[in-house]
Scaffold this motif. Sequence first.
Motif, PDB file in Angstrom:
ATOM      1  N   SER A 134       0.836  -1.203   0.000  1.00 11.38           N
ATOM      2  CA  SER A 134       0.000   0.000   0.000  1.00 11.38           C
ATOM      3  C   SER A 134       0.878   1.264   0.000  1.00 11.38           C
ATOM      4  O   SER A 134       0.707   2.164  -0.822  1.00 11.38           O
ATOM      5  N   ILE A 135       1.847   1.339   0.903  1.00 10.25           N
ATOM      6  CA  ILE A 135       2.741   2.507   0.959  1.00 10.25           C
ATOM      7  C   ILE A 135       3.653   2.533  -0.264  1.00 10.25           C
ATOM      8  O   ILE A 135       3.837   3.576  -0.896  1.00 10.25           O
ATOM      9  N   GLY A 136       4.232   1.375  -0.606  1.00 11.42           N
ATOM     10  CA  GLY A 136       5.177   1.311  -1.727  1.00 11.42           C
ATOM     11  C   GLY A 136       4.559   1.786  -3.032  1.00 11.42           C
ATOM     12  O   GLY A 136       5.156   2.586  -3.764  1.00 11.42           O
ATOM     13  N   LEU A 175      13.485  -9.894  -4.702  1.00  2.94           N
ATOM     14  CA  LEU A 175      12.315 -10.649  -4.238  1.00  2.94           C
ATOM     15  C   LEU A 175      12.765 -11.385  -2.985  1.00  2.94           C
ATOM     16  O   LEU A 175      13.685 -12.211  -3.030  1.00  2.94           O
ATOM     17  N   THR A 176      12.154 -11.048  -1.833  1.00  4.93           N
ATOM     18  CA  THR A 176      12.641 -11.612  -0.574  1.00  4.93           C
ATOM     19  C   THR A 176      12.188 -13.049  -0.354  1.00  4.93           C
ATOM     20  O   THR A 176      12.746 -13.743   0.497  1.00  4.93           O
ATOM     21  N   ASP A 177      11.202 -13.507  -1.105  1.00  3.02           N
ATOM     22  CA  ASP A 177      10.773 -14.910  -1.005  1.00  3.02           C
ATOM     23  C   ASP A 177      11.900 -15.793  -1.547  1.00  3.02           C
ATOM     24  O   ASP A 177      12.202 -15.772  -2.754  1.00  3.02           O
ATOM     25  N   VAL A 229      11.517   2.563   3.753  1.00  5.44           N
ATOM     26  CA  VAL A 229      11.313   1.212   4.291  1.00  5.44           C
ATOM     27  C   VAL A 229       9.816   1.044   4.533  1.00  5.44           C
ATOM     28  O   VAL A 229       9.254   1.577   5.482  1.00  5.44           O
ATOM     29  N   SER A 230       9.190   0.318   3.608  1.00  7.09           N
ATOM     30  CA  SER A 230       7.731   0.136   3.685  1.00  7.09           C
ATOM     31  C   SER A 230       7.360  -1.333   3.607  1.00  7.09           C
ATOM     32  O   SER A 230       6.316  -1.683   3.079  1.00  7.09           O
ATOM     33  N   VAL A 231       8.243  -2.176   4.140  1.00  6.59           N
ATOM     34  CA  VAL A 231       7.875  -3.579   4.336  1.00  6.59           C
ATOM     35  C   VAL A 231       7.056  -3.641   5.621  1.00  6.59           C
ATOM     36  O   VAL A 231       7.050  -2.701   6.419  1.00  6.59           O
ATOM     37  N   VAL A 232       6.370  -4.764   5.814  1.00  8.22           N
ATOM     38  CA  VAL A 232       5.539  -4.877   7.002  1.00  8.22           C
ATOM     39  C   VAL A 232       6.221  -5.820   7.996  1.00  8.22           C
ATOM     40  O   VAL A 232       6.748  -6.860   7.611  1.00  8.22           O
ATOM     41  N   GLY A 233       6.273  -5.397   9.264  1.00  9.56           N
ATOM     42  CA  GLY A 233       6.839  -6.238  10.317  1.00  9.56           C
ATOM     43  C   GLY A 233       8.260  -5.867  10.682  1.00  9.56           C
ATOM     44  O   GLY A 233       8.955  -5.177   9.931  1.00  9.56           O
ATOM     45  N   MET A 234       8.700  -6.360  11.867  1.00  8.30           N
ATOM     46  CA  MET A 234      10.036  -5.962  12.365  1.00  8.30           C
ATOM     47  C   MET A 234      11.173  -6.537  11.548  1.00  8.30           C
ATOM     48  O   MET A 234      12.329  -6.162  11.731  1.00  8.30           O
ATOM     49  N   LEU A 235      10.865  -7.402  10.563  1.00  4.08           N
ATOM     50  CA  LEU A 235      11.917  -7.914   9.692  1.00  4.08           C
ATOM     51  C   LEU A 235      12.573  -6.787   8.899  1.00  4.08           C
ATOM     52  O   LEU A 235      13.620  -6.970   8.286  1.00  4.08           O
ATOM     53  N   GLY A 236      11.983  -5.592   8.940  1.00  4.50           N
ATOM     54  CA  GLY A 236      12.593  -4.438   8.276  1.00  4.50           C
ATOM     55  C   GLY A 236      13.725  -3.812   9.091  1.00  4.50           C
ATOM     56  O   GLY A 236      14.471  -2.974   8.577  1.00  4.50           O
ATOM     57  N   LEU A 264      10.724   6.349   6.985  1.00  2.00           N
ATOM     58  CA  LEU A 264      10.269   5.186   7.744  1.00  2.00           C
ATOM     59  C   LEU A 264       8.754   5.054   7.803  1.00  2.00           C
ATOM     60  O   LEU A 264       8.086   5.813   8.503  1.00  2.00           O
ATOM     61  N   ALA A 265       8.238   4.047   7.079  1.00  2.00           N
ATOM     62  CA  ALA A 265       6.833   3.657   7.246  1.00  2.00           C
ATOM     63  C   ALA A 265       6.764   2.476   8.205  1.00  2.00           C
ATOM     64  O   ALA A 265       5.834   2.341   8.983  1.00  2.00           O
ATOM     65  N   ASN A 266       7.794   1.641   8.152  1.00  2.00           N
ATOM     66  CA  ASN A 266       7.872   0.383   8.887  1.00  2.00           C
ATOM     67  C   ASN A 266       8.019   0.610  10.398  1.00  2.00           C
ATOM     68  O   ASN A 266       9.090   0.454  10.975  1.00  2.00           O
ATOM     69  N   TRP A 289      -9.225   4.858   6.224  1.00  6.28           N
ATOM     70  CA  TRP A 289      -7.976   4.663   5.483  1.00  6.28           C
ATOM     71  C   TRP A 289      -7.998   3.315   4.740  1.00  6.28           C
ATOM     72  O   TRP A 289      -8.475   2.322   5.278  1.00  6.28           O
ATOM     73  N   ALA A 290      -7.414   3.267   3.522  1.00  7.72           N
ATOM     74  CA  ALA A 290      -7.230   2.003   2.791  1.00  7.72           C
ATOM     75  C   ALA A 290      -5.763   1.605   2.915  1.00  7.72           C
ATOM     76  O   ALA A 290      -4.890   2.325   2.428  1.00  7.72           O
ATOM     77  N   MET A 291      -5.471   0.489   3.602  1.00  6.41           N
ATOM     78  CA  MET A 291      -4.083   0.136   3.927  1.00  6.41           C
ATOM     79  C   MET A 291      -3.891  -1.369   3.803  1.00  6.41           C
ATOM     80  O   MET A 291      -4.844  -2.105   3.566  1.00  6.41           O
ATOM     81  N   GLY A 292      -2.668  -1.853   4.037  1.00  6.52           N
ATOM     82  CA  GLY A 292      -2.394  -3.289   4.042  1.00  6.52           C
ATOM     83  C   GLY A 292      -3.157  -3.985   5.172  1.00  6.52           C
ATOM     84  O   GLY A 292      -3.627  -3.345   6.118  1.00  6.52           O
ATOM     85  N   ALA A 293      -3.272  -5.328   5.069  1.00  6.72           N
ATOM     86  CA  ALA A 293      -4.112  -6.094   6.007  1.00  6.72           C
ATOM     87  C   ALA A 293      -3.590  -6.039   7.443  1.00  6.72           C
ATOM     88  O   ALA A 293      -4.370  -5.975   8.393  1.00  6.72           O
ATOM     89  N   LYS A 294      -2.247  -6.045   7.618  1.00  4.27           N
ATOM     90  CA  LYS A 294      -1.711  -6.085   8.988  1.00  4.27           C
ATOM     91  C   LYS A 294      -2.024  -4.781   9.724  1.00  4.27           C
ATOM     92  O   LYS A 294      -2.560  -4.801  10.847  1.00  4.27           O
ATOM     93  N   ILE A 295      -1.742  -3.661   9.107  1.00  2.00           N
ATOM     94  CA  ILE A 295      -2.003  -2.385   9.802  1.00  2.00           C
ATOM     95  C   ILE A 295      -3.503  -2.125   9.923  1.00  2.00           C
ATOM     96  O   ILE A 295      -3.956  -1.507  10.888  1.00  2.00           O
ATOM     97  N   THR A 296      -4.306  -2.657   9.002  1.00  4.91           N
ATOM     98  CA  THR A 296      -5.760  -2.477   9.126  1.00  4.91           C
ATOM     99  C   THR A 296      -6.264  -3.242  10.352  1.00  4.91           C
ATOM    100  O   THR A 296      -7.099  -2.746  11.115  1.00  4.91           O
TER     101      THR A 296
END
Length: 390
Positions: free
Chosen positions: A16-18, A60-62, A100-107, A123-125, A204-211
């Motif tokens: 969403s942020i990216g 691609l982090t996967d 940094v707009s990944v989700v979670g502390m892995l950022g 910093l969004a993360n 707000w329209a955002m990613g599932a985790k922050i929603t």
Amino acid sequence: MTYPKRSLAVLGSTGSIGTQALDVAARHADRFTVVALTAHSNRETLFAQVRAFRPLLAGLTDARLTLADVPDDLRFCRWVFGPQALTEAAALAQAQDVLVSVVGMLGLPSVLTALEHRKRVLLANKEALVAGGALVMRAAQAAGENMLLPVDSEHSAIFQCLQGAGGNPIRRILLTCSGGPFRTWAKADLDAATRAQALRHPTWAMGAKITTDSATLFNKALEIIEAKHLFHVEPQQIQVLIHPQSVVHSAVEFQDGAVVAQLGTPDMRLPILYAMAYPERLPTGGAPLDLFAMRELTFEAPDPVRFPSLRMAEESLLAGGAACCVLNAANEVAVNRFLGLDGGMAIPVGKIYAVVAETLQRVGHLPADDLPAVLEADRRAREVAASLLP
Ligand code: NDP
Ligand code: MG
């Protein structure tokens, strides 16, 4: 005054942020060059972005993905696969700024890497700052003034309110909060609420985790911790105000009682572009705020009984050590399950509160002096939180 063109790495560019950051970067192509893009597994969106922006690095982090998955015409840039894509993009020599707009502390490692390489971090993360607050602030200070710029709308608002404050101390931060979809729900209904109900955010329209975090108010809990670090205030100087219209994005009260607020439509492109172009202000493409169209702007105190997340943040800040990291990790684990991302049995909202509270209690005090200590506290908290899930 003319400002030079800036080069930008976007970590989590498909989110969403990216995507909104790339939208404003394209709108102002004379001001921004996108030099790195990373996604987790959403290849098709990333491929389209690589085609459009032609970065120097794409990731691609996967870890299941390889160069064999990349179309021939997109191999003009350097491709990195697996979690190291984030730190490599964060360290890219040609990037001045790293969003940094990944989700979670892995950022967290990529935030630290970018600051260590003297890059400006947008910093969004917020989870990175919540988990590794002291480390991130130390790295930001070593990197220089204004090298860590908030993207979170409330913290961007506070940062904007402090421009021109001449170093005057903050008396209070008024941190606004939409209240989420459960603002008026009875405790029993809220505790039983499901994923589909939580994902209906009113403004707000955002990613599932922050929603989800916005529905439980864990988002505001994380933001109290975020504000404490970014603006060097004590937890008791931060007052949360439920403001369902999401027009006042937060405010700062000074010693003389003056309250300076930032207002705007609920459009993340403003705080994203403000950080990208700082200190310049550029058009976002969004509609202007029409105050005549606002029937009312209301403010109320949050209910600590229905939403125990805020108290958990305050207690974690007081406890010190790695408590905020533990709170964040337990919430990430519980929300993953709530969203059905780990394949386990579904849980209701009430279970998220129970898992976080119980994890904080069971893990107890752990140090957070360096990155290995923070990663160990995060690992331990995830293990305990997972053991509490059905
Ligand atoms: P999204 O879920 O929309 O996007 C997350 C991004 O991170 C995607 O690019 C995703 O890639 C990537 N990602 C997912 N999992 C991993 C992983 N394991 N490793 C590396 N990258 C991964 O999130 P948002 O954009 O909503 O939020 C991003 C951050 O910004 C969060 O910390 C959030 O709290 C914060 N924030 C968001 C706001 C908003 O309006 N959305 C407002 C304020 C703060 P892929 O698409 O391939 O899965
Ligand atoms: Mg916010």
